[in-house]
Design a protein around this motif. Structure first.
Motif, mmCIF file in Angstrom:
data_model
loop_
_atom_site.group_PDB
_atom_site.id
_atom_site.type_symbol
_atom_site.label_atom_id
_atom_site.label_comp_id
_atom_site.label_asym_id
_atom_site.label_seq_id
_atom_site.Cartn_x
_atom_site.Cartn_y
_atom_site.Cartn_z
ATOM 1 N N UNK A 41 0.852 -1.210 0.000
ATOM 2 C CA UNK A 41 0.000 0.000 0.000
ATOM 3 C C UNK A 41 0.879 1.248 0.000
ATOM 4 N N UNK A 42 0.554 2.208 -0.828
ATOM 5 C CA UNK A 42 1.342 3.436 -0.929
ATOM 6 C C UNK A 42 1.241 4.266 0.336
ATOM 7 N N UNK A 43 2.368 4.813 0.758
ATOM 8 C CA UNK A 43 2.361 5.695 1.917
ATOM 9 C C UNK A 43 1.663 7.006 1.612
ATOM 10 N N UNK A 44 1.399 7.246 0.337
ATOM 11 C CA UNK A 44 0.754 8.508 -0.031
ATOM 12 C C UNK A 44 -0.763 8.421 0.007
ATOM 13 N N UNK A 45 -1.305 7.228 0.213
ATOM 14 C CA UNK A 45 -2.758 7.062 0.088
ATOM 15 C C UNK A 45 -3.538 7.912 1.080
ATOM 16 N N UNK A 46 -2.938 8.271 2.194
ATOM 17 C CA UNK A 46 -3.641 9.093 3.175
ATOM 18 C C UNK A 46 -3.835 10.516 2.690
ATOM 19 N N UNK A 47 -3.090 10.916 1.633
ATOM 20 C CA UNK A 47 -3.195 12.288 1.151
ATOM 21 C C UNK A 47 -3.916 12.397 -0.178
ATOM 22 N N UNK A 48 -3.753 11.412 -1.049
ATOM 23 C CA UNK A 48 -4.334 11.512 -2.377
ATOM 24 C C UNK A 48 -4.585 10.119 -2.916
ATOM 25 N N UNK A 84 3.448 17.960 -3.855
ATOM 26 C CA UNK A 84 2.365 17.309 -3.132
ATOM 27 C C UNK A 84 2.601 15.806 -2.982
ATOM 28 N N UNK A 85 3.415 15.252 -3.879
ATOM 29 C CA UNK A 85 3.873 13.878 -3.747
ATOM 30 C C UNK A 85 5.040 13.678 -4.718
ATOM 31 N N UNK A 129 -13.690 14.177 -9.108
ATOM 32 C CA UNK A 129 -13.890 14.583 -7.718
ATOM 33 C C UNK A 129 -12.530 14.682 -7.033
ATOM 34 N N UNK A 130 -12.521 15.354 -5.882
ATOM 35 C CA UNK A 130 -11.338 15.418 -5.022
ATOM 36 C C UNK A 130 -11.794 15.169 -3.590
ATOM 37 N N UNK A 131 -10.876 14.727 -2.754
ATOM 38 C CA UNK A 131 -11.184 14.571 -1.336
ATOM 39 C C UNK A 131 -10.840 15.863 -0.603
ATOM 40 N N UNK A 132 -11.328 15.981 0.628
ATOM 41 C CA UNK A 132 -10.999 17.146 1.438
ATOM 42 C C UNK A 132 -9.488 17.242 1.644
ATOM 43 N N UNK A 133 -8.835 16.085 1.825
ATOM 44 C CA UNK A 133 -7.385 16.109 2.014
ATOM 45 C C UNK A 133 -6.670 16.509 0.734
ATOM 46 N N UNK A 134 -7.223 16.150 -0.418
ATOM 47 C CA UNK A 134 -6.636 16.598 -1.691
ATOM 48 C C UNK A 134 -6.643 18.121 -1.777
ATOM 49 N N UNK A 160 -1.780 20.832 4.124
ATOM 50 C CA UNK A 160 -2.202 19.436 4.169
ATOM 51 C C UNK A 160 -2.841 18.992 5.479
ATOM 52 N N UNK A 161 -2.579 19.708 6.577
ATOM 53 C CA UNK A 161 -3.165 19.324 7.871
ATOM 54 C C UNK A 161 -4.511 20.005 8.129
ATOM 55 N N UNK A 162 -4.912 20.897 7.243
ATOM 56 C CA UNK A 162 -6.126 21.699 7.483
ATOM 57 C C UNK A 162 -7.361 21.071 6.854
ATOM 58 N N UNK A 163 -7.504 19.758 7.000
ATOM 59 C CA UNK A 163 -8.613 19.059 6.349
ATOM 60 C C UNK A 163 -9.962 19.516 6.920
ATOM 61 N N UNK A 164 -10.053 19.650 8.233
ATOM 62 C CA UNK A 164 -11.300 20.106 8.842
ATOM 63 C C UNK A 164 -11.645 21.532 8.413
ATOM 64 N N UNK A 165 -10.622 22.388 8.356
ATOM 65 C CA UNK A 165 -10.855 23.770 7.938
ATOM 66 C C UNK A 165 -11.318 23.829 6.490
ATOM 67 N N UNK A 166 -10.788 22.938 5.646
ATOM 68 C CA UNK A 166 -11.250 22.865 4.259
ATOM 69 C C UNK A 166 -12.719 22.476 4.214
ATOM 70 N N UNK A 167 -13.113 21.529 5.069
ATOM 71 C CA UNK A 167 -14.523 21.147 5.135
ATOM 72 C C UNK A 167 -15.406 22.317 5.526
#
Length: 346
Positions: free
Chosen positions: A1-8, A27-28, A282-287, A295-302
């Motif tokens: 599993x890619x270590x990047x999966x948590x971000x994109x 970004x990666x 589509x993109x994820x909030x973390x994207x 990259x740590x502001x996922x909640x703020x992006x939401x």
């Protein structure tokens, strides 16, 4: 599993590599297992086979498994670029007057043109535009906290009242006094329109669309703009509504439709990134958080996503959870799903 999966998502990362998309640099990185190197997404070298690559959030993660930096695209320079962007942000925030691009170049040891390029790539706006947005945000906070217009202008770092109005009248569609008083004196035309998605409300100032929502009416519009003058639309407004309706019913390029939106510098950075999401994707909030350099502001992006008053035209419906599920939507998941279906999301 890619270590990047948590971000994109890996599929998005591979698409970025396939397109040599410079906006994903930093970004990666792409690790090529057969050659033992890692590259930027935009590397001009011949693309490796998909099964021979892995994606990593940072260069040091690729180096930890024995990969070395590509000598062609030099991906390890991205860390230096990130540090330069952070230094520019700190310099702008701490300065009483906005530093010139040449001064920022001296601080970061970059040429002015290169610094402008990497800052815009990471933040979506130039250092000068960032400084203007920061001043506007500080002025807004001062006004909301009870300062006079004059106090707010000079406390925010403007050299003159005329400079403030020049920066903000076009950006917000209203002067500072109206801004402070909840839109007092601003005229907003509005109408409800029946669409295949249900009743759609469109509202606009002279500058552009300031609200697009579903299954709402005058009460909700007054909640958003409590002191604005709400009125029926004229012929120009009717033409605008037809453009908006056509764009909703048959999704495409929305860039020709003028908007009058306002938010903090962070919110506006998120909204601009939403507008970059291609039709059918589509993109994820973390994207989104990674794309704006936070990259740590996922909640703020939401939260910024939820603060968007202009549905569809600023396509917050194209943001989903990292696991691919729909997540929330202000107007209900059914409308979000139908919008994505219209855009051929599978």
């Amino acid at each position: 599993m890619s270590k990047y999966e948590s971000l994109i998502d890996d599929n998005i990362a591979w698409q970025a590599v396939s397109n040599r998309d410079r906006s994903y640099d930093g970004k990666f990185v792409t690790g090529v297992l057969t050659t033992g190197i890692y590259c930027r997404p935009s590397c001009a070298a011949r693309h490796p086979k998909r099964e021979n690559i892995r994606f990593f959030a940072r260069p040091e993660q690729a180096e930890a498994i024995g990969l070395r930096a590509c000598l062609r695209c030099m991906p390890n320079d991205v860390a230096r670029d990130d540090a330069a962007v952070r230094a520019v942000i700190d310099a702008i925030r701490l300065a009483e007057t906005a530093p010139t691009l040449a001064e920022l170049g001296t601080i970061t040891n970059y040429s002015a043109t290169h610094l402008q390029r990497i800052f815009k790539r990471e933040m979506g706006i130039s250092p000068a535009a960032y400084a203007r947005a920061l001043r506007s945000e500080r002025a807004k906070e001062a006004l909301e906290n009870g300062a006079s217009v004059t106090e707010a202008i000079y406390d925010a770092g403007y050299s003159s009242a005329s400079r403030f109005y020049a920066d903000n009248e076009k950006r917000f569609g209203m002067k500072a006094s109206a801004w402070k008083n909840g839109g007092a004196g601003v005229s907003i035309q509005w109408a409800n329109v029946e669409t295949s998605l249900g009743t759609m409300m469109v509202a606009a100032t002279d500058m552009g669309v300031c609200c697009l929502s579903f299954n709402e009416g005058e009460d909700e519009l007054r909640t958003r703009f409590p002191k604005a003058l709400l009125q029926a639309g004229d012929a120009d407004f009717d033409a605008l509504v037809r453009q908006v309706t056509a764009s909703v019913e048959k999704p495409g390029d929305f860039s020709h439709i003028p908007l009058d939106v306002q938010g903090t510098a962070f919110q506006e950075a998120v909204w601009k990134e939403l507008q970059k999401i291609p039709l059918g994707e589509t993109r994820s909030y973390s994207d989104i958080a990674a794309a704006i350099g936070k990259p740590k502001a996922v909640r703020a992006v939401g939260s910024a996503n939820g603060a968007n008053n202009v549905a569809v035209l600023i396509p917050c419906h194209r943001v989903v959870r990292s696991d691919g599920t729909m997540g929330g939507y202000a107007y209900g998941l059914e409308i979000k799903e139908r919008l994505l279906d219209k855009e051929a999301i599978k």
